[in-house]
Motif scaffolding. Structure first.
Motif, PDB file in Angstrom:
ATOM      1  N   GLU A 117       0.830  -1.208   0.000  1.00 13.14           N
ATOM      2  CA  GLU A 117       0.000   0.000   0.000  1.00 13.14           C
ATOM      3  C   GLU A 117       0.863   1.257   0.000  1.00 13.14           C
ATOM      4  O   GLU A 117       0.552   2.236  -0.667  1.00 13.14           O
ATOM      5  CB  GLU A 117      -0.950  -0.018   1.202  1.00 13.14           C
ATOM      6  CG  GLU A 117      -2.151   0.851   1.045  1.00 13.14           C
ATOM      7  CD  GLU A 117      -3.033   0.449  -0.127  1.00 13.14           C
ATOM      8  OE1 GLU A 117      -3.430   1.359  -0.885  1.00 13.14           O
ATOM      9  OE2 GLU A 117      -3.342  -0.743  -0.304  1.00 13.14           O
ATOM     10  N   ASP A 147      -7.653  -2.492   5.523  1.00  9.22           N
ATOM     11  CA  ASP A 147      -8.678  -1.502   5.203  1.00  9.22           C
ATOM     12  C   ASP A 147      -8.046  -0.159   4.887  1.00  9.22           C
ATOM     13  O   ASP A 147      -8.362   0.462   3.885  1.00  9.22           O
ATOM     14  CB  ASP A 147      -9.659  -1.363   6.371  1.00  9.22           C
ATOM     15  CG  ASP A 147     -10.952  -0.699   5.956  1.00  9.22           C
ATOM     16  OD1 ASP A 147     -10.895   0.475   5.569  1.00  9.22           O
ATOM     17  OD2 ASP A 147     -12.003  -1.348   6.005  1.00  9.22           O
ATOM     18  N   GLU A 148      -7.166   0.295   5.759  1.00  6.90           N
ATOM     19  CA  GLU A 148      -6.465   1.560   5.524  1.00  6.90           C
ATOM     20  C   GLU A 148      -5.154   1.558   6.292  1.00  6.90           C
ATOM     21  O   GLU A 148      -4.935   0.727   7.167  1.00  6.90           O
ATOM     22  CB  GLU A 148      -7.320   2.757   5.910  1.00  6.90           C
ATOM     23  CG  GLU A 148      -7.611   2.915   7.372  1.00  6.90           C
ATOM     24  CD  GLU A 148      -8.544   4.082   7.659  1.00  6.90           C
ATOM     25  OE1 GLU A 148      -8.204   4.869   8.561  1.00  6.90           O
ATOM     26  OE2 GLU A 148      -9.590   4.208   7.019  1.00  6.90           O
ATOM     27  N   TRP A 156      -6.347   4.996   1.857  1.00  3.34           N
ATOM     28  CA  TRP A 156      -7.432   4.037   1.669  1.00  3.34           C
ATOM     29  C   TRP A 156      -7.180   3.099   0.505  1.00  3.34           C
ATOM     30  O   TRP A 156      -7.650   1.990   0.513  1.00  3.34           O
ATOM     31  CB  TRP A 156      -8.762   4.762   1.462  1.00  3.34           C
ATOM     32  CG  TRP A 156      -9.286   5.348   2.725  1.00  3.34           C
ATOM     33  CD1 TRP A 156      -9.788   4.664   3.797  1.00  3.34           C
ATOM     34  CD2 TRP A 156      -9.353   6.722   3.077  1.00  3.34           C
ATOM     35  NE1 TRP A 156     -10.158   5.540   4.786  1.00  3.34           N
ATOM     36  CE2 TRP A 156      -9.904   6.821   4.363  1.00  3.34           C
ATOM     37  CE3 TRP A 156      -8.998   7.894   2.426  1.00  3.34           C
ATOM     38  CZ2 TRP A 156     -10.115   8.016   5.007  1.00  3.34           C
ATOM     39  CZ3 TRP A 156      -9.210   9.092   3.072  1.00  3.34           C
ATOM     40  CH2 TRP A 156      -9.761   9.148   4.351  1.00  3.34           C
ATOM     41  N   TYR A 180      -6.995   9.111  -0.542  1.00  5.18           N
ATOM     42  CA  TYR A 180      -6.223   9.362   0.679  1.00  5.18           C
ATOM     43  C   TYR A 180      -6.658  10.699   1.265  1.00  5.18           C
ATOM     44  O   TYR A 180      -7.364  11.477   0.641  1.00  5.18           O
ATOM     45  CB  TYR A 180      -4.722   9.393   0.390  1.00  5.18           C
ATOM     46  CG  TYR A 180      -4.256  10.619  -0.362  1.00  5.18           C
ATOM     47  CD1 TYR A 180      -3.691  11.702   0.306  1.00  5.18           C
ATOM     48  CD2 TYR A 180      -4.401  10.709  -1.747  1.00  5.18           C
ATOM     49  CE1 TYR A 180      -3.276  12.832  -0.382  1.00  5.18           C
ATOM     50  CE2 TYR A 180      -3.987  11.829  -2.438  1.00  5.18           C
ATOM     51  CZ  TYR A 180      -3.421  12.889  -1.752  1.00  5.18           C
ATOM     52  OH  TYR A 180      -3.014  14.005  -2.426  1.00  5.18           O
ATOM     53  N   SER A 215     -16.093   2.891  10.707  1.00  3.18           N
ATOM     54  CA  SER A 215     -14.833   3.625  10.842  1.00  3.18           C
ATOM     55  C   SER A 215     -14.728   4.416  12.139  1.00  3.18           C
ATOM     56  O   SER A 215     -13.645   4.857  12.496  1.00  3.18           O
ATOM     57  CB  SER A 215     -14.634   4.558   9.648  1.00  3.18           C
ATOM     58  OG  SER A 215     -15.673   5.497   9.604  1.00  3.18           O
ATOM     59  N   LYS A 223     -13.871  -4.421   1.305  1.00  7.13           N
ATOM     60  CA  LYS A 223     -13.666  -3.040   0.870  1.00  7.13           C
ATOM     61  C   LYS A 223     -13.578  -2.951  -0.644  1.00  7.13           C
ATOM     62  O   LYS A 223     -12.889  -3.747  -1.280  1.00  7.13           O
ATOM     63  CB  LYS A 223     -12.376  -2.512   1.503  1.00  7.13           C
ATOM     64  CG  LYS A 223     -12.041  -1.112   1.132  1.00  7.13           C
ATOM     65  CD  LYS A 223     -10.818  -0.670   1.872  1.00  7.13           C
ATOM     66  CE  LYS A 223      -9.767  -0.231   0.927  1.00  7.13           C
ATOM     67  NZ  LYS A 223      -8.571   0.235   1.551  1.00  7.13           N
TER      68      LYS A 223
END
Length: 177
Positions: A15, A72-73, A86, A97, A124, A171
Motif C-alpha cells: 500500500e 482496510d487503511e 485508503w 487518501y 470507521s 472493501k
C-alpha cells in the motif's frame, strides 16, 4: 519492536508503494510511523445468527474471522503530514487518501501503541484494539476515542441483527463525482 515490524507487513508495504506512485510529495521511505487498520468480518457459518439483545463484545469474539482480516487503511506519518491511505479506486486511475497536520485517530493510536487495529463491522468510528493479547473496543465520541462496548454502538436489536452483525462486505473503493 512491534511498530517497526508493522512497516514491513507485506500488505502495508504494498500500500505504501502504491501510495508513493499516486500521491504527489509522498515518499514511503520518509514514513516515521505506520499503523495498518484491518477489516474484520463475521465467519460465514455465523452470518445468519440472530440475537435477542445487542451483546457485549466478548460474546461475539469467537464469531469474528481474524484469520482472514483484510487491510482496510493505513495511517502513515511523515515529518510534515499525517496520511490516511485508503487505496486505489477500482474504477478510476487515482488514489484515495487524506492528509492533515493533526489527526485524532493518529494521536490516539500513537498514545496507546497497539499491536493490531481493526474496524469492526466496517464502522470507521468503532475500532477494535489489540494490545498485549487483549482486545477491546473504542469509539469516536465528542472528538475523543473512548473505551466502549457493542451496546453503545446501537441499542436497536433489529439494526444490529440486520445490518451490523451479519456484515460481510469487503472493501471496494469506487470513484464518483
Amino acid at each position: 519492536m512491534a511498530q517497526s515490524a508493522k512497516i514491513y507487513d507485506h500488505n502495508t508495504h504494498k500500500e505504501l508503494v502504491k501510495a508513493e506512485k499516486y500521491i504527489p510529495g509522498f515518499v514511503k521511505d520518509s514514513v516515521k510511523t505506520c499503523f495498518p487498520i484491518y477489516r474484520v468480518l463475521i465467519k460465514k457459518e455465523y452470518r445468519s445468527m440472530k440475537f435477542e439483545a445487542v451483546p457485549k463484545y466478548m460474546r461475539i469474539e469467537t464469531y469474528l474471522d481474524f484469520d482472514h482480516a483484510t487491510l482496510d487503511e493505513v495511517i502513515a506519518t511523515t515529518s510534515n503530514w499525517d496520511y490516511i491511505l485508503w487505496g486505489k479506486y477500482s474504477n478510476y486511475n487515482s488514489y484515495c487518501y487524506s492528509k492533515s497536520k493533526d489527526n485524532p485517530l493518529l494521536s490516539f493510536v500513537n498514545s496507546i501503541k497497539p499491536d493490531k487495529l481493526y474496524f469492526l463491522f466496517g464502522q470507521s468510528d468503532f475500532l477494535l484494539v489489540e494490545k498485549s493479547a487483549e482486545r477491546y473496543l473504542v469509539q469516536y465520541v465528542d472528538h475523543m476515542w473512548k473505551k466502549c462496548d457493542l451496546p453503545e454502538l446501537t441499542n436497536n436489536i433489529n439494526e444490529f441483527n440486520t445490518y451490523i452483525f451479519p456484515y460481510k462486505q469487503k472493501k471496494k473503493l469506487v470513484y464518483s463525482k
